[in-house]
Scaffold this motif. Structure first.
Motif, PDB file in Angstrom:
ATOM      1  N   GLU A 169       0.840  -1.202   0.000  1.00  0.00           N
ATOM      2  CA  GLU A 169       0.000   0.000   0.000  1.00  0.00           C
ATOM      3  C   GLU A 169       0.874   1.252   0.000  1.00  0.00           C
ATOM      4  O   GLU A 169       1.960   1.268   0.574  1.00  0.00           O
ATOM      5  CB  GLU A 169      -0.909  -0.001   1.232  1.00  0.00           C
ATOM      6  CG  GLU A 169      -1.962   1.087   1.229  1.00  0.00           C
ATOM      7  CD  GLU A 169      -2.925   0.975   2.397  1.00  0.00           C
ATOM      8  OE1 GLU A 169      -3.936   1.711   2.406  1.00  0.00           O
ATOM      9  OE2 GLU A 169      -2.667   0.155   3.317  1.00  0.00           O
ATOM     10  N   ILE A 170       0.372   2.281  -0.673  1.00  0.00           N
ATOM     11  CA  ILE A 170       1.029   3.590  -0.693  1.00  0.00           C
ATOM     12  C   ILE A 170       0.040   4.624  -0.173  1.00  0.00           C
ATOM     13  O   ILE A 170      -1.122   4.629  -0.563  1.00  0.00           O
ATOM     14  CB  ILE A 170       1.464   3.989  -2.113  1.00  0.00           C
ATOM     15  CG1 ILE A 170       2.328   2.907  -2.751  1.00  0.00           C
ATOM     16  CG2 ILE A 170       2.229   5.316  -2.090  1.00  0.00           C
ATOM     17  CD1 ILE A 170       2.683   3.203  -4.195  1.00  0.00           C
ATOM     18  N   LYS A 171       0.509   5.479   0.705  1.00  0.00           N
ATOM     19  CA  LYS A 171      -0.309   6.578   1.204  1.00  0.00           C
ATOM     20  C   LYS A 171       0.536   7.845   1.223  1.00  0.00           C
ATOM     21  O   LYS A 171       1.768   7.785   1.171  1.00  0.00           O
ATOM     22  CB  LYS A 171      -0.823   6.285   2.618  1.00  0.00           C
ATOM     23  CG  LYS A 171      -1.785   5.117   2.723  1.00  0.00           C
ATOM     24  CD  LYS A 171      -2.217   4.903   4.165  1.00  0.00           C
ATOM     25  CE  LYS A 171      -3.169   3.724   4.297  1.00  0.00           C
ATOM     26  NZ  LYS A 171      -3.562   3.509   5.717  1.00  0.00           N
ATOM     27  N   LEU A 180       4.797   3.921   2.930  1.00  0.00           N
ATOM     28  CA  LEU A 180       4.717   2.618   2.277  1.00  0.00           C
ATOM     29  C   LEU A 180       4.460   1.543   3.317  1.00  0.00           C
ATOM     30  O   LEU A 180       5.073   1.554   4.385  1.00  0.00           O
ATOM     31  CB  LEU A 180       6.025   2.302   1.545  1.00  0.00           C
ATOM     32  CG  LEU A 180       6.546   3.352   0.567  1.00  0.00           C
ATOM     33  CD1 LEU A 180       7.876   2.894  -0.015  1.00  0.00           C
ATOM     34  CD2 LEU A 180       5.534   3.622  -0.529  1.00  0.00           C
ATOM     35  N   GLU A 181       3.566   0.629   2.993  1.00  0.00           N
ATOM     36  CA  GLU A 181       3.376  -0.540   3.848  1.00  0.00           C
ATOM     37  C   GLU A 181       3.660  -1.770   3.011  1.00  0.00           C
ATOM     38  O   GLU A 181       3.136  -1.928   1.907  1.00  0.00           O
ATOM     39  CB  GLU A 181       1.969  -0.611   4.427  1.00  0.00           C
ATOM     40  CG  GLU A 181       1.798  -1.806   5.355  1.00  0.00           C
ATOM     41  CD  GLU A 181       0.563  -1.735   6.239  1.00  0.00           C
ATOM     42  OE1 GLU A 181       0.174  -2.779   6.787  1.00  0.00           O
ATOM     43  OE2 GLU A 181      -0.001  -0.626   6.383  1.00  0.00           O
ATOM     44  N   LEU A 182       4.510  -2.645   3.540  1.00  0.00           N
ATOM     45  CA  LEU A 182       4.852  -3.871   2.846  1.00  0.00           C
ATOM     46  C   LEU A 182       3.899  -4.985   3.250  1.00  0.00           C
ATOM     47  O   LEU A 182       3.177  -4.885   4.250  1.00  0.00           O
ATOM     48  CB  LEU A 182       6.299  -4.263   3.155  1.00  0.00           C
ATOM     49  CG  LEU A 182       7.353  -3.175   2.903  1.00  0.00           C
ATOM     50  CD1 LEU A 182       8.756  -3.757   3.073  1.00  0.00           C
ATOM     51  CD2 LEU A 182       7.195  -2.532   1.539  1.00  0.00           C
ATOM     52  N   SER A 183       3.899  -6.048   2.484  1.00  0.00           N
ATOM     53  CA  SER A 183       2.969  -7.149   2.739  1.00  0.00           C
ATOM     54  C   SER A 183       3.231  -7.830   4.071  1.00  0.00           C
ATOM     55  O   SER A 183       2.343  -8.484   4.624  1.00  0.00           O
ATOM     56  CB  SER A 183       3.055  -8.181   1.607  1.00  0.00           C
ATOM     57  OG  SER A 183       4.377  -8.678   1.481  1.00  0.00           O
ATOM     58  N   ASN A 184       4.439  -7.671   4.629  1.00  0.00           N
ATOM     59  CA  ASN A 184       4.741  -8.273   5.928  1.00  0.00           C
ATOM     60  C   ASN A 184       4.471  -7.322   7.091  1.00  0.00           C
ATOM     61  O   ASN A 184       4.777  -7.628   8.237  1.00  0.00           O
ATOM     62  CB  ASN A 184       6.197  -8.749   5.976  1.00  0.00           C
ATOM     63  CG  ASN A 184       7.194  -7.615   5.784  1.00  0.00           C
ATOM     64  OD1 ASN A 184       6.840  -6.440   5.871  1.00  0.00           O
ATOM     65  ND2 ASN A 184       8.431  -7.968   5.523  1.00  0.00           N
ATOM     66  N   GLY A 185       3.901  -6.148   6.801  1.00  0.00           N
ATOM     67  CA  GLY A 185       3.549  -5.199   7.847  1.00  0.00           C
ATOM     68  C   GLY A 185       4.566  -4.105   8.090  1.00  0.00           C
ATOM     69  O   GLY A 185       4.277  -3.136   8.795  1.00  0.00           O
TER      70      GLY A 185
END
Length: 435
Positions: A169-171, A180-185
């Motif tokens: 995710e990008i915010k 940035l949020e990666l798939s592992n948190g």
């Protein structure tokens, strides 16, 4: 670079068997009892984050490093994606590699290609030419993708590349920084996010770009291996048949790159069995001269790939801009193109060095200067990129026959390829300052 990387135990670092390459693995941070809102305590801070460790991502990171700007490269794969075959670099690509300080190291490993011969499927020569007939300064070499990536990666500080790091995710934070949020948190805050994540770019999708479209043909590709030396002269060999276009080019004294491109109404199923891929390739050219068939036979099974070819039409006033706030696109993430002009990798290298030369001084000023620099990058690159994306699309349409569209793309390879590599736009724009 060590100061960039936190010492918390949830950031794991692992070195590869190559002492010059180091890998960083980001794992999920420990749970916190704080509220769901983002806090500085659980966010890793970076100045520049690059999404993707391909040619575009690594060349951007190397260019930044040479100007003293640290960056963090996030790659979703577990290691460098060194699969694939080879790519052709013309003088504009070599000029960028020289600017990055790696040109001579790569030149020493690969043959300079002198020209091109075009044949029919029965072996009759249609025409031939040398690249220097058009431009005495032209330089053409095919380079193994694996070697190019490894060479670029070795220029970076230890732990610059974090693998197994997939963007989820990008915010945009209220202070204007990119979150940035990666798939592992794992969560990362950065002044700039550079999308170098290829044709299926998550960053491009977030910025409003459409998915690349299948163009109606696929390609088998491979890298033949001749342990005792390959027998071919230093030239590109193009072969045209009914619904099929093929070619091969010596890469080094022992390697030969080849492709077989064929019309197909759909991309077809994904095939990973190397033996099936080789047999399908040979079936397409079974009535052709044995020379190409022998090259396919000399190819290790695990180097053969099948790729549905895609591109994205970029049109002034209709396509989204290449930057949005602190996010910007480089290479295939912005302008995926078919390989007909042999400029995909070269354009990615150009993008990287032009972007970095504008971005580096802006980082010292502030957010407004950064956004201005990213827009300036797009404005300089657009006159170069736009013709590249539409050239292979529009030229075939003059023929008026849909059955000929795909195979007429390179109907005049000398004019198309060399004008794209050394025309007025090239000379005017590609004056790089040494990094």
């Amino acid at each position: 670079m060590a100061a960039l990387l936190p010492l918390h135990s949830h950031f794991l670092h692992h070195k590869t068997s190559d002492p010059k390459l180091s890998q960083c693995y980001l794992t999920k941070p420990p749970k916190t009892t704080k509220s769901a809102s983002l806090t500085t305590a659980c966010i890793r801070k970076e100045e520049v984050v690059i999404i993707g460790a391909g040619i575009a991502g690594l060349s951007t990171a190397v260019s930044l490093h040479r100007l003293g700007v640290p960056s963090l490269v996030l790659e979703q794969a577990e290691s460098l994606r060194t699969g694939g075959t080879s790519l052709t670099l013309f003088k504009n690509g070599w000029k960028v590699l020289d600017t990055m300080g790696v040109g001579d190291e790569l030149r020493s490993q690969y043959l300079e290609i002198q020209g091109m011969v075009i044949k029919t499927e029965v072996g009759r020569a249609l025409r031939s030419f040398t690249f220097k007939e058009e431009d005495q300064t032209q330089e053409v070499r095919a380079v193994e993708r694996r070697r190019l990536l490894e060479t670029l990666a070795k220029q970076l500080p230890v732990d610059s590349i974090c693998f197994s790091s997939k963007l989820a995710e990008i915010k945009v934070h209220k202070d204007g920084e990119m979150l940035l949020e990666l798939s592992n948190g794992t969560r990362i805050s950065s002044k700039v996010v550079i999308g170098c994540d290829g044709i299926r770019s998550s960053v491009a999708k977030w910025m409003g770009f459409s998915e690349p479209k299948y163009v109606g043909y696929c390609a088998f590709r491979g890298l033949a291996d001749y342990a005792n030396g390959q027998p071919f002269g230093p030239r590109v060999n193009y072969i045209y048949g009914q619904g099929i276009r093929a070619g091969y080019v010596p890469v080094s004294p022992t390697k030969v790159y080849w492709f077989v491109c064929f019309n197909s109404p759909s991309p077809g199923p994904k095939i990973t069995d190397p033996l099936v891929l080789k047999n399908q390739t040979k079936e397409l050219i079974k009535k052709w001269p044995s020379e190409l068939q022998n090259i396919v036979d000399a190819t290790p099974d695990d180097t053969i790939i099948r790729t549905p070819l895609v591109d994205r039409w970029l049109w002034p006033g209709f396509s989204p801009p290449a930057s949005l706030g602190g996010a910007v696109l480089v290479g295939d993430a912005w302008h995926p193109m078919t390989p007909n002009l042999g400029q995909g990798a070269c354009c990615a290298l150009e993008d990287a060095v032009v972007l970095v030369q504008k971005l580096a001084p802006a980082l010292k000023v502030g957010p407004i200067a950064i956004e201005d620099a990213l827009r300036s990058y797009q404005n300089e690159r657009w006159p170069r990129i736009f013709p590249m994306t539409v050239h292979p699309i529009l030229l075939p349409l003059h023929d008026g026959s849909s059955s000929q569209i795909n195979l007429n793309i390179d109907s005049n390879p000398q004019r198309l390829m060399l004008s794209s590599h050394s025309g007025p736009g090239y000379n005017a724009k590609m004056k790089y300052t040494a990094l």
